[in-house]
Design a protein around this motif. Structure first.
Motif, PDB file in Angstrom:
ATOM      1  N   PHE A 118       0.811  -1.223   0.000  1.00 21.71           N
ATOM      2  CA  PHE A 118       0.000   0.000   0.000  1.00 21.71           C
ATOM      3  C   PHE A 118       0.842   1.270   0.000  1.00 21.71           C
ATOM      4  CE2 PHE A 118      -3.378  -2.654   2.346  1.00 21.71           C
ATOM      5  CZ  PHE A 118      -4.058  -2.921   1.177  1.00 21.71           C
ATOM      6  N   GLU A 119       2.062   1.178   0.574  1.00 22.57           N
ATOM      7  CA  GLU A 119       2.895   2.372   0.655  1.00 22.57           C
ATOM      8  C   GLU A 119       3.357   2.843  -0.724  1.00 22.57           C
ATOM      9  OE1 GLU A 119       5.702  -1.077   0.575  1.00 22.57           O
ATOM     10  OE2 GLU A 119       3.753  -0.628   1.488  1.00 22.57           O
ATOM     11  N   SER A 120       3.362   1.956  -1.702  1.00 23.86           N
ATOM     12  CA  SER A 120       3.834   2.330  -3.034  1.00 23.86           C
ATOM     13  C   SER A 120       2.688   2.614  -4.004  1.00 23.86           C
ATOM     14  CB  SER A 120       4.746   1.242  -3.605  1.00 23.86           C
ATOM     15  OG  SER A 120       4.063   0.002  -3.660  1.00 23.86           O
ATOM     16  N   HIS A 121       1.705   1.707  -4.084  1.00 28.46           N
ATOM     17  CA  HIS A 121       0.620   1.907  -5.063  1.00 28.46           C
ATOM     18  C   HIS A 121      -0.613   2.583  -4.488  1.00 28.46           C
ATOM     19  CE1 HIS A 121      -1.273  -1.526  -3.173  1.00 28.46           C
ATOM     20  NE2 HIS A 121      -0.255  -2.306  -3.490  1.00 28.46           N
ATOM     21  N   LYS A 122      -0.650   2.780  -3.175  1.00 25.72           N
ATOM     22  CA  LYS A 122      -1.735   3.497  -2.492  1.00 25.72           C
ATOM     23  C   LYS A 122      -3.118   2.863  -2.714  1.00 25.72           C
ATOM     24  CE  LYS A 122       1.214   6.622  -1.082  1.00 25.72           C
ATOM     25  NZ  LYS A 122       2.461   6.163  -1.743  1.00 25.72           N
ATOM     26  N   GLY A 123      -3.119   1.549  -2.990  1.00 29.18           N
ATOM     27  CA  GLY A 123      -4.390   0.839  -3.125  1.00 29.18           C
ATOM     28  C   GLY A 123      -4.886   0.672  -4.544  1.00 29.18           C
ATOM     29  N   TYR A 124      -4.205   1.285  -5.508  1.00 33.64           N
ATOM     30  CA  TYR A 124      -4.627   1.128  -6.905  1.00 33.64           C
ATOM     31  C   TYR A 124      -4.323  -0.293  -7.397  1.00 33.64           C
ATOM     32  CZ  TYR A 124      -5.758   6.046  -7.414  1.00 33.64           C
ATOM     33  OH  TYR A 124      -6.354   7.275  -7.274  1.00 33.64           O
ATOM     34  N   GLY A 125      -5.001  -0.684  -8.460  1.00 32.59           N
ATOM     35  CA  GLY A 125      -4.927  -2.059  -8.935  1.00 32.59           C
ATOM     36  C   GLY A 125      -3.714  -2.339  -9.804  1.00 32.59           C
ATOM     37  N   THR A 126      -2.532  -2.131  -9.277  1.00 36.79           N
ATOM     38  CA  THR A 126      -1.309  -2.436 -10.016  1.00 36.79           C
ATOM     39  C   THR A 126      -1.105  -3.947 -10.095  1.00 36.79           C
ATOM     40  OG1 THR A 126       0.052  -2.405  -8.022  1.00 36.79           O
ATOM     41  CG2 THR A 126      -0.264  -0.296  -9.175  1.00 36.79           C
ATOM     42  N   LYS A 127      -0.192  -4.342 -10.948  1.00 36.88           N
ATOM     43  CA  LYS A 127       0.110  -5.770 -11.082  1.00 36.88           C
ATOM     44  C   LYS A 127       0.568  -6.347  -9.744  1.00 36.88           C
ATOM     45  CE  LYS A 127       3.072  -9.028 -13.577  1.00 36.88           C
ATOM     46  NZ  LYS A 127       4.162  -9.169 -14.595  1.00 36.88           N
ATOM     47  N   ALA A 128       1.441  -5.636  -9.051  1.00 34.00           N
ATOM     48  CA  ALA A 128       1.943  -6.120  -7.762  1.00 34.00           C
ATOM     49  C   ALA A 128       0.818  -6.230  -6.741  1.00 34.00           C
ATOM     50  CB  ALA A 128       3.045  -5.196  -7.244  1.00 34.00           C
ATOM     51  N   HIS A 129      -0.091  -5.269  -6.748  1.00 34.94           N
ATOM     52  CA  HIS A 129      -1.206  -5.308  -5.801  1.00 34.94           C
ATOM     53  C   HIS A 129      -2.116  -6.499  -6.097  1.00 34.94           C
ATOM     54  CE1 HIS A 129      -4.824  -3.021  -3.830  1.00 34.94           C
ATOM     55  NE2 HIS A 129      -4.476  -4.113  -3.176  1.00 34.94           N
ATOM     56  N   LEU A 130      -2.432  -6.718  -7.367  1.00 38.32           N
ATOM     57  CA  LEU A 130      -3.313  -7.833  -7.722  1.00 38.32           C
ATOM     58  C   LEU A 130      -2.675  -9.170  -7.376  1.00 38.32           C
ATOM     59  CD1 LEU A 130      -4.651  -6.529 -11.154  1.00 38.32           C
ATOM     60  CD2 LEU A 130      -5.888  -6.649  -8.978  1.00 38.32           C
ATOM     61  N   GLU A 131      -1.364  -9.273  -7.566  1.00 35.23           N
ATOM     62  CA  GLU A 131      -0.672 -10.517  -7.199  1.00 35.23           C
ATOM     63  C   GLU A 131      -0.743 -10.745  -5.691  1.00 35.23           C
ATOM     64  OE1 GLU A 131       3.217 -10.057  -8.787  1.00 35.23           O
ATOM     65  OE2 GLU A 131       2.627 -10.601 -10.849  1.00 35.23           O
ATOM     66  N   ALA A 132      -0.523  -9.684  -4.908  1.00 30.94           N
ATOM     67  CA  ALA A 132      -0.606  -9.811  -3.449  1.00 30.94           C
ATOM     68  C   ALA A 132      -2.022 -10.137  -3.011  1.00 30.94           C
ATOM     69  CB  ALA A 132      -0.138  -8.517  -2.799  1.00 30.94           C
ATOM     70  N   LEU A 133      -3.003  -9.556  -3.688  1.00 34.60           N
ATOM     71  CA  LEU A 133      -4.400  -9.808  -3.360  1.00 34.60           C
ATOM     72  C   LEU A 133      -4.754 -11.268  -3.589  1.00 34.60           C
ATOM     73  CD1 LEU A 133      -7.087  -8.486  -2.500  1.00 34.60           C
ATOM     74  CD2 LEU A 133      -7.464  -7.908  -4.907  1.00 34.60           C
ATOM     75  N   ARG A 134      -4.275 -11.833  -4.693  1.00 39.27           N
ATOM     76  CA  ARG A 134      -4.547 -13.246  -4.965  1.00 39.27           C
ATOM     77  C   ARG A 134      -3.827 -14.154  -3.974  1.00 39.27           C
ATOM     78  NH1 ARG A 134      -4.569 -11.345 -10.484  1.00 39.27           N
ATOM     79  NH2 ARG A 134      -2.302 -11.524 -10.587  1.00 39.27           N
ATOM     80  N   GLU A 135      -2.637 -13.757  -3.560  1.00 40.58           N
ATOM     81  CA  GLU A 135      -1.851 -14.594  -2.648  1.00 40.58           C
ATOM     82  C   GLU A 135      -2.354 -14.503  -1.211  1.00 40.58           C
ATOM     83  OE1 GLU A 135       2.751 -14.960  -0.982  1.00 40.58           O
ATOM     84  OE2 GLU A 135       2.295 -13.743  -2.753  1.00 40.58           O
ATOM     85  N   LEU A 136      -2.661 -13.288  -0.764  1.00 42.98           N
ATOM     86  CA  LEU A 136      -2.998 -13.059   0.639  1.00 42.98           C
ATOM     87  C   LEU A 136      -4.501 -12.995   0.899  1.00 42.98           C
ATOM     88  CD1 LEU A 136      -0.357 -10.266   1.385  1.00 42.98           C
ATOM     89  CD2 LEU A 136      -0.169 -12.707   1.901  1.00 42.98           C
ATOM     90  N   GLY A 137      -5.274 -12.763  -0.161  1.00 40.74           N
ATOM     91  CA  GLY A 137      -6.698 -12.523   0.040  1.00 40.74           C
ATOM     92  C   GLY A 137      -6.930 -11.084   0.481  1.00 40.74           C
ATOM     93  N   PRO A 138      -8.170 -10.643   0.501  1.00 40.67           N
ATOM     94  CA  PRO A 138      -8.474  -9.261   0.889  1.00 40.67           C
ATOM     95  C   PRO A 138      -8.216  -9.018   2.372  1.00 40.67           C
ATOM     96  CG  PRO A 138     -10.284 -10.249  -0.348  1.00 40.67           C
ATOM     97  CD  PRO A 138      -9.364 -11.362   0.037  1.00 40.67           C
ATOM     98  N   CYS A 139      -7.858  -7.791   2.701  1.00 40.71           N
ATOM     99  CA  CYS A 139      -7.739  -7.366   4.096  1.00 40.71           C
ATOM    100  C   CYS A 139      -8.913  -6.430   4.419  1.00 40.71           C
ATOM    101  CB  CYS A 139      -6.390  -6.691   4.340  1.00 40.71           C
ATOM    102  SG  CYS A 139      -6.252  -5.015   3.689  1.00 40.71           S
TER     103      CYS A 139
END
Length: 218
Positions: A172-193
């Protein structure tokens, strides 16, 4: 305090209202309608007619360092009034993003004492509590809206950095919650918070996979 003599057009809407006798004219803008996580933040800013106003601009056209410097200059303007409202991901899911943004704008406006008129970035907001004018791309056409965009953006970015410590691994510190590739990968791996917007498709699809995906698992 630097004034806006280099770009007088950015005060045109405010000056028109001041000349009509409205002293209390506020600009309203938001930050964070598009991200998959975190709040939408709305700010209202009202400069006194006689004040020196910093050389503000649309926050999206500024670097982070420029936004932070201008934030301090905005808050230092004598007589300034402002209000910043945070509408949580939970409220966004309940109201939808447009409803949540409109709610934040109305709440921010009513938080400004003696407000007489509002300049709103974007399209008209139904049932707005004070007389208003909606200005498409207003954050580059109105100093008050530009200042509001800076306050909203800097507040939201700071919140997302804090959330990155509370919910590590998502970036979140880098993409600020936007749907970047890294964010989507983390979302799939960790699930939603807890700060993910569950009504937004990329998050919703992870929580509730489509029926064909469920069938493949059995």
């Amino acid at each position: 305090m630097t004034n806006l003599a280099a770009n007088p057009e950015i005060l045109r809407f405010e000056q028109e209202k001041w000349q009509e006798g409205c002293r209390f004219v506020a600009g309203i803008d938001e930050a964070g309608r598009g991200p998959l996580a975190g709040p939408v933040v709305v700010a209202a800013v009202m400069f006194p007619p006689e004040s020196g106003i910093p050389p503000v601009n649309d926050s999206k056209q500024l670097s982070e360092a420029q936004r932070l410097a201008l934030r301090e200059q905005i808050l230092a303007v004598p007589g300034i009034q402002y209000k910043v409202i945070e509408v949580s991901a939970e409220e966004i899911d309940r109201l939808n993003i447009l409803g949540a943004t409109h709610y934040g704008m109305k709440t921010a406006a009513t938080g400004i004492e003696n407000i007489e008129f509002a300049l709103i970035d974007g399209l008209p907001v139904p049932q707005f509590p004070v007389p208003s004018l909606a200005i498409v791309e207003g954050d580059s056409k109105s100093a008050s809206i530009a200042a509001a965009s800076i306050l909203a953006k800097t507040r939201r970015d700071a919140m997302m950095v804090e959330y990155s410590e509370q919910y590590p691994g998502y970036g979140f510190e880098s993409h600020k919650g936007y749907g970047t590739k890294a964010h989507l990968e983390a979302l799939r791996e960790l699930g939603p918070c807890p700060i993910h917007r569950k009504s937004f498709a990329p998050v919703r699809d992870i929580i509730t996979p489509p029926p064909e995906q469920l069938e493949l698992e059995f």
